[in-house]
Design a protein around this motif. Structure first.
Motif, PDB file in Angstrom:
ATOM      1  N   THR A  10       0.828  -1.211   0.000  1.00 55.32           N
ATOM      2  CA  THR A  10       0.000   0.000   0.000  1.00 55.32           C
ATOM      3  C   THR A  10       0.862   1.261   0.000  1.00 55.32           C
ATOM      4  N   SER A  54       3.645 -15.813   8.397  1.00 56.84           N
ATOM      5  CA  SER A  54       3.797 -15.191   9.713  1.00 56.84           C
ATOM      6  C   SER A  54       4.678 -13.944   9.661  1.00 56.84           C
ATOM      7  N   PHE A  55       5.502 -13.854   8.623  1.00 54.60           N
ATOM      8  CA  PHE A  55       6.387 -12.694   8.473  1.00 54.60           C
ATOM      9  C   PHE A  55       5.640 -11.405   8.137  1.00 54.60           C
ATOM     10  N   LEU A  58       5.222  -8.643  10.500  1.00 60.98           N
ATOM     11  CA  LEU A  58       6.501  -8.044  10.886  1.00 60.98           C
ATOM     12  C   LEU A  58       6.980  -7.092   9.801  1.00 60.98           C
ATOM     13  N   ASP A  62       7.761  -3.231  10.129  1.00 64.42           N
ATOM     14  CA  ASP A  62       9.116  -2.706   9.913  1.00 64.42           C
ATOM     15  C   ASP A  62       9.211  -1.795   8.695  1.00 64.42           C
ATOM     16  N   THR A  65       4.118  -0.620   5.732  1.00 63.83           N
ATOM     17  CA  THR A  65       3.184  -0.799   4.620  1.00 63.83           C
ATOM     18  C   THR A  65       2.426  -2.110   4.783  1.00 63.83           C
ATOM     19  N   SER A  66       1.219  -2.143   4.272  1.00 65.77           N
ATOM     20  CA  SER A  66       0.497  -3.425   4.235  1.00 65.77           C
ATOM     21  C   SER A  66       0.936  -4.170   2.997  1.00 65.77           C
TER      22      SER A  66
ATOM     23  N   ARG B  49      -5.397   0.022  10.949  1.00 63.95           N
ATOM     24  CA  ARG B  49      -4.425   0.132   9.851  1.00 63.95           C
ATOM     25  C   ARG B  49      -4.481   1.516   9.205  1.00 63.95           C
ATOM     26  N   LEU B  54      -1.141   2.200   7.160  1.00 70.20           N
ATOM     27  CA  LEU B  54      -0.958   1.039   6.283  1.00 70.20           C
ATOM     28  C   LEU B  54      -2.068   0.982   5.237  1.00 70.20           C
ATOM     29  N   GLU B  55      -3.163   1.646   5.503  1.00 73.11           N
ATOM     30  CA  GLU B  55      -4.270   1.739   4.538  1.00 73.11           C
ATOM     31  C   GLU B  55      -4.587   3.208   4.313  1.00 73.11           C
ATOM     32  N   MET B  81       3.389  -0.571  16.044  1.00 73.50           N
ATOM     33  CA  MET B  81       2.272  -1.511  15.938  1.00 73.50           C
ATOM     34  C   MET B  81       2.678  -2.902  16.418  1.00 73.50           C
ATOM     35  N   PHE B  83       1.264  -6.854  16.332  1.00 67.56           N
ATOM     36  CA  PHE B  83       0.267  -7.643  15.606  1.00 67.56           C
ATOM     37  C   PHE B  83      -0.150  -8.890  16.370  1.00 67.56           C
ATOM     38  N   SER B  85      -0.099 -12.021  15.377  1.00 72.94           N
ATOM     39  CA  SER B  85       0.863 -13.104  15.327  1.00 72.94           C
ATOM     40  C   SER B  85       2.112 -12.658  16.072  1.00 72.94           C
ATOM     41  N   ALA B  87       4.856 -13.903  15.702  1.00 73.54           N
ATOM     42  CA  ALA B  87       5.960 -14.439  14.930  1.00 73.54           C
ATOM     43  C   ALA B  87       7.125 -13.458  14.932  1.00 73.54           C
ATOM     44  N   LEU B  88       8.293 -14.033  14.937  1.00 75.46           N
ATOM     45  CA  LEU B  88       9.505 -13.221  14.855  1.00 75.46           C
ATOM     46  C   LEU B  88      10.310 -13.761  13.686  1.00 75.46           C
ATOM     47  N   TYR B  89      11.249 -12.963  13.198  1.00 74.93           N
ATOM     48  CA  TYR B  89      12.122 -13.475  12.135  1.00 74.93           C
ATOM     49  C   TYR B  89      12.950 -14.618  12.730  1.00 74.93           C
ATOM     50  N   PRO B  90      12.752 -15.844  12.234  1.00 72.93           N
ATOM     51  CA  PRO B  90      13.415 -16.977  12.895  1.00 72.93           C
ATOM     52  C   PRO B  90      14.938 -16.972  12.746  1.00 72.93           C
ATOM     53  N   HIS B  91      15.428 -16.327  11.681  1.00 75.46           N
ATOM     54  CA  HIS B  91      16.879 -16.367  11.457  1.00 75.46           C
ATOM     55  C   HIS B  91      17.605 -15.265  12.229  1.00 75.46           C
ATOM     56  N   PHE B 100      15.677  -4.592  14.120  1.00 74.36           N
ATOM     57  CA  PHE B 100      15.533  -4.561  12.660  1.00 74.36           C
ATOM     58  C   PHE B 100      14.761  -3.345  12.142  1.00 74.36           C
ATOM     59  N   GLY B 101      13.643  -3.051  12.774  1.00 75.96           N
ATOM     60  CA  GLY B 101      12.823  -1.908  12.330  1.00 75.96           C
ATOM     61  C   GLY B 101      13.589  -0.591  12.408  1.00 75.96           C
ATOM     62  N   ARG B 148       9.564  -4.942  20.152  1.00 73.82           N
ATOM     63  CA  ARG B 148       9.736  -4.347  18.818  1.00 73.82           C
ATOM     64  C   ARG B 148       8.959  -3.029  18.711  1.00 73.82           C
ATOM     65  N   ARG B 152      10.598   1.655  19.297  1.00 76.68           N
ATOM     66  CA  ARG B 152      10.294   2.741  18.356  1.00 76.68           C
ATOM     67  C   ARG B 152      10.042   4.080  19.047  1.00 76.68           C
TER      68      ARG B 152
END
Lengths: 188, 496
Positions: A10, A54-55, A58, A62, A65-66, B49, B54-55, B81, B83, B85, B87-91, B100-101, B148, B152
């Motif tokens: 977006t 799942s990324f 994130l 980061d 943007t959507s 959003r 983001l929108e 923001m 979310f 999930s 989830a995190l960056y696994p690597h 990272f952000g 995370r 910010r």
């Protein structure tokens, strides 16, 4: 199996940085081809789809943007049409079959007609082979019986179908995509 | 820190013929903890959003900290923001996930390091900074996800169902951690959830949404005690509020029996008419109608209204099953069975109380008979507000926690006519209390009663319950969309 990942955002996004992120995750080089500042695509293993699911939140956070990402077996005009039309608004990761289903539900003629046309010139016996294979729940043994074909002949025809269409319907998401195309063709 | 103002904000996705979010108006004060709550697809995440950038906003204005932000890029809005999930960056290590952000924003390394370590300290995850996400528990991962956002240094933190993926125990724990974090961060927080418990426990104010529209904005206590409409009343509170159909009759209300007695026309069991006698199958007696009575029936033009023209003599003469019931017969007959001078006659038998005979309705060959209703006195403080609805149907709402056991509290003494015996259909033991499902005046009702001693309640048991009518809610019944509250219950009248 490798697949094409099409990305639509977006807001403008730094695709170079995103390429690095995917490369680091997968452990090998990924190059996102930039179509414009908000769209691009890359080729990667189909396994990435699971992680990418799942990324996305994130990446959204980061990169501010959507993202709507869809996975396509091919990089062709149809995939680019899906990218332009995006029948689903909700950000997320989708497979082509999910987008086609949305297009059918939303009566997006542009997409359904284009998808139907792509199969128009396919030899009937190949289409029939794939059709029966889907009807038999991807059971090759049963499909060859129903078609009165030797199993090897059936396999040969199925391979020909995959070669000509570029859609390996032995794989779940592709089978789902073709199953929807059959419905679309019947309605035309 | 920041005040967030949304004025007439709406969102319509391309190709859709209606808005996903419509006319969203709210002023969120600095450091406030606002919770958007509503069912899936109600537009709460879309609104979030839009605030995040983001929108795009289709219509209306978004003001953050006094600045119109409709066209401001997300990175310049001072927003972080979190979310759903976790989830995190696994690597990446925990440290890198949090950093990272900031790296993408090209912040100096020293500052990034400082922010990450500060966030880790607040979240008590310093010892995990070098671990990969796979070596963390679910709760630790969610803390990193919060970290995370913390790094910010945002003035507005947006959380999109951050606890939905956690198990119940961890969710409770994280809930309190987020509240603590909010206090520490002093950021304006907008939190989206479909879980009303989270909304009630965390929010300073709640925004209840449905189908893209705000239904009500208020503090948790206001939303709970003074729901503006049936949707809000039903959405907030667990178990949900009981809704019963009632008719206002002056200082009383009749809680209607929702179980409609229906009888379908069965030609095999026609009541035959022999001359002036009605023969009811299975009955030895023949009920005689006078010639005049039959002729009167013959004159009724609207056959569906036939039952209203039943002669009193029929009602009186037909055999009764018990003292409270009378058998009446309704329907239309074939001419072959009838005397020549009448076209139709009553055919089927149903049981109905004598005084309900006038309320019997016939539609599509089905006979609808209202069954018994409970008439209860309306508390004096509500009578005036309900006066305009005299003779009309309303929705009467009462929360399960306001349906008390007879022996518990003073409801039974205050409202003896709202005391009733319920056959328990389902009994859910929650340790300290039971949730009992049953019927009241034929309508489903749920009660939350404390466990008394070691006494078990089982399915099929009879319990005596009392409605606490001081905490009643009344809603308009006019149309499904306009089930607005007529008055707000227990904390004083508030007529809308």
């Amino acid at each position: 199996m490798d697949k094409y990942y099409f990305i639509k955002t977006t807001r403008p996004i730094n695709f170079g940085s995103l390429s690095d992120l995917f490369s680091n995750h997968l452990g090998h080089q990924i190059k996102i081809i930039e179509l414009n500042s908000q769209a691009g695509y890359f080729l990667a293993s189909s396994d990435l789809a699971v992680d990418l699911y799942s990324f996305l939140s994130l990446i959204s956070s980061d990169y501010n943007t959507s993202l709507l990402v869809f996975v396509s077996p091919k990089n062709d005009a149809i995939a680019h049409l899906f990218l332009a039309e995006t029948p689903i608004n909700q950000p997320g990761l989708y497979h082509l079959s999910e987008l086609l289903l949305a297009a059918i539900v939303n009566h997006n003629e542009k997409i359904t007609v284009a998808v139907s046309k792509a199969f128009k010139d396919l030899p009937y016996q190949l289409f029939q082979t794939a059709d029966i294979y889907i009807q038999c729940g991807l059971n090759g043994q049963l499909a060859s019986q129903k078609l009165y074909l030797h199993r090897n002949t059936f396999n040969y025809r199925l391979n020909q179908f995959v070669e000509l269409t570029g859609i390996d319907i032995r794989e779940y998401w592709n089978a789902q995509y073709f199953a929807l195309i059959r419905k679309t063709l019947r309605n035309k | 820190m920041a005040e967030v103002i949304l004025t007439g904000v709406g969102k319509r996705y391309e190709g859709n013929d209606r808005n996903s979010v419509t006319d969203f108006n709210i002023t969120i004060a600095d450091k406030e903890f606002i919770v958007f709550v509503g069912p899936s697809g109600c537009g709460k995440s879309t609104t979030l959003r839009m605030i995040a950038g983001l929108e795009d906003i289709t219509e209306g204005e978004l003001i953050i900290d006094g600045k119109v932000c409709n066209e401001v890029p997300p990175k310049d809005r001072g927003i972080a923001m979190v979310f759903q999930s976790y989830a995190l960056y696994p690597h990446m290590s925990v440290y890198d996930n949090m950093a990272f952000g900031l790296k993408i924003q090209h912040l100096p390394k020293v500052e990034i390091d400082q922010r990450v370590r500060e966030a880790a300290r607040i979240l008590e995850i310093t010892e995990f900074l070098q671990r990969k996400p796979k070596a963390l528990s679910g709760g630790q991962r969610q803390r990193v996800a919060l970290g995370r956002a913390i790094v910010r240094h945002a003035s507005v933190v947006l959380m999109d169902e951050p606890l939905s993926n956690l198990d119940a125990k961890l969710r409770v724990q994280m809930r309190s951690e987020i509240i603590r974090l909010h206090e520490q961060m002093n950021a304006t927080t907008i939190y989206v959830t479909h879980d009303q418990t989270e909304a009630m426990t965390m929010a300073t104010r709640i925004v209840v949404m449905k189908d893209g529209f705000i239904q009500q904005i208020g503090s948790p206590i206001e939303i709970y005690h003074q729901p503006r409409n049936v949707f809000v009343a039903g959405f907030i509170g667990s178990p949900a509020m009981n809704f019963l159909t009632a008719e206002i009759r002056g200082k009383e209300m009749a809680i209607m029996h929702n179980e409609i007695h229906t009888v379908k026309k069965d030609l095999a069991e026609l009541i035959r008419v022999d001359g002036t006698k009605v023969i009811i199958p299975g009955e030895e007696d023949r009920i005689e109608l006078s010639k005049e009575e039959i002729e009167e029936l013959a004159k009724v033009e609207d056959k569906s209204d036939l039952v209203r023209h039943l002669p009193a003599s029929v009602l009186e003469k037909l055999p009764t099953q018990n003292l409270d019931e009378i058998v009446i017969s309704v329907g239309f007959g074939g001419k072959n069975n009838l005397p020549k001078h009448i076209d139709y006659v009553l055919l089927e038998t149903i049981h109905v109380e004598k005084d309900k005979a006038s309320k019997v309705a016939v539609k599509d060959n089905v006979v609808y008979v209202p069954l018994d209703e409970k008439v209860v006195k309306i508390p004096a403080e509500f009578v005036k507000a309900l006066a305009p609805y005299d003779g009309k149907m309303v929705i009467f709402g009462v929360r399960p926690e306001d349906v008390h056991h007879e022996a518990d509290g003073e409801s039974a003494k205050l409202f003896p006519d709202a005391l009733f015996e319920m056959d328990v259909d389902v009994a859910e033991l929650l340790g300290h209390e039971y949730i009992l499902h049953g019927k009241y005046s034929g309508q489903t009702i749920i009660s939350k009663v404390p466990v008394v001693g070691n006494k078990d309640i089982h399915i099929g048991d009879k319990v005596r319950l009392a409605l606490d009518l001081r905490k009643a809610h009344f809603f308009k019944i006019d149309t499904p969309e306009e089930k607005e509250a007529i008055l707000m219950s227990d904390w004083g009248l508030c007529i809308i």
